[in-house]
Design an enzyme around this catalytic site. Sequence first.
Site, PDB file in Angstrom:
ATOM      1  N   CYS A 395      -2.007 -62.584  35.102  1.00 56.23           N
ATOM      2  CA  CYS A 395      -1.547 -63.362  36.257  1.00 56.23           C
ATOM      3  C   CYS A 395      -0.565 -64.397  35.733  1.00 56.23           C
ATOM      4  CB  CYS A 395      -2.732 -64.015  36.948  1.00 56.23           C
ATOM      5  SG  CYS A 395      -2.323 -64.845  38.490  1.00 56.23           S
ATOM      6  N   GLU A 429       0.317 -56.878  34.015  1.00 60.19           N
ATOM      7  CA  GLU A 429      -0.597 -56.128  34.865  1.00 60.19           C
ATOM      8  C   GLU A 429       0.035 -55.899  36.223  1.00 60.19           C
ATOM      9  OE1 GLU A 429      -5.172 -56.628  36.567  1.00 60.19           O
ATOM     10  OE2 GLU A 429      -4.515 -57.731  34.792  1.00 60.19           O
TER      11      GLU A 429
END
Length: 536
Positions: A395, A429
């Site tokens: 993140c 990600e």
Amino acid sequence: MAPHNAPKDEGALEPPPITPGGMYTIQTVSVGCKIYIRRQGSDGESEERLAEVLSIRDKPTNPYARGTVKQEEPTRPEDRLEFFVHWDQFNKRLDEWVAGSRLVLSRDLEWPRPKAPPAPKKSAGKKTPSKGRAQSLLKKAATSNALAVAGPSKGGLGMSTPSTPSAAPSPSPAPSGSLKRKAPHDEEEEEEEEEDLDADADGEMDVDGEGEVLDLDEPDTMPPLPVSAFSKEQEIEKLRTSGSMTQSISEIARVKNLNRLQIGRHEVESWYFSPYPQEYAHLPVLYICEFCLSYFASPFMLSRHRKRCNLLHPPGNEIYRHEDISFFELDGKRQLSWCRNLSLLSKCFLDHKTLYYDVTPFLYYVMTYRDSTGCHLIGYFSKEKESADNYNVACILTLPQYQRHGYGKVLIQFSYELSKKEGKLGSPEKPLSDLGLLGYRAYWAETIIDLLMNTTDDISIDDIAQKTSITHADVMNTCTTLQLFKHYKGQHVISLPESLQERHRKTLEKRKRRIHPECLIWKPPTFTRDQLRFGW
């Protein structure tokens, strides 16, 4: 001719009902309707734009305001009601609460499109007993959670378990149990399998005893309550305004529960829903300590906290310092409260992540700006301690007040410098947000072009990946997007056009901030198997 982005079955659906302007009142407007609302345009002038109503509420009052004179409650619906709307053809981060007086009742009102009749389901055979048992237990948990909204029942039945949060709001900022880190992007594919567990936008929970709500293997000692004792609207409103995100994540997360945040000397608008405690929802301003990231409802509470808070930088190890920029490494398991507060804050500006309380499997790398008063948070990225897919970022976020200053590329470059120290190839990600995808594409293009311009020998895709720590797939996609592959004498070669070289030189002249690897003092952390057992 039909629009390009129209659904395939658009022709089979009935047109939405339209009520002419002047033929309805503000009480007629309901959730799902589309209506014209006044807003300030980009040129500063007032305009009327179509918007979809996502939620309706009474105008909230701030119980923490000091020294205010109690005013009489408004009697007109225009002054009493507020509508949470999504502007047509605008980004979701611009969704906001608007007063009822801004609705243009003289223009047409578009009602929600009627639902198409459900297609007959194919008989898939008998389900396995284990799956039916799990679904029955989940249905029982969801039903008991809904029944708790009607009020505590006799005999101590109002007690909550980790899978059934109680109806009464908890003063603790952390709800019980861990929440998932990533939003379910394949929710549409699993809708048939979980249609009885998750309510859709305007579906209904199966609580009338006609479906398989309770487990038949266990005797039921609690007398059934009438359906009128509770409603789905009360349940959804409770979940929407509280920190519980255990049911219907896609529906609850649509409504933004915070208006503005004050972080140090900056005041920014919240973009998306964040599961702060219920008592902090819908405040005019949520005050956040810029060093420990604790949150408060009034400036008096914040000033009283600042007299006792002695933290002047993130509570971790400083691993990088150059001029006025510092990076700190934090372990989510050791600095649990700080990382949870950081995740709550970041969720206000990230829509596709739901990383709130399950922070122990992650390392956090926080970028700060140093001055005489302390280290001020600019942005951060989190990283899994053990990633099976070799992700180097889970993140990533730059706070809105520091965006468009080059800090995003600094964060991305720092993540790849860590991958170089580890001797691994890394990739962020997926899925990335819209702004994150733009930032990564720009960084990949700039890094690859810079390497090609400073290399005189022949170089392959594998050489580019090893020198930059960018995965082969990201290198291939970037080169394909930039059209660097050319067919020459029966083979594919990498060719760098002069126009790209000139554009790269102009970009380097504008970019002032970058990571200096010699200032990074860091060794890749190692974890034992016992340290990686989270939640045991």
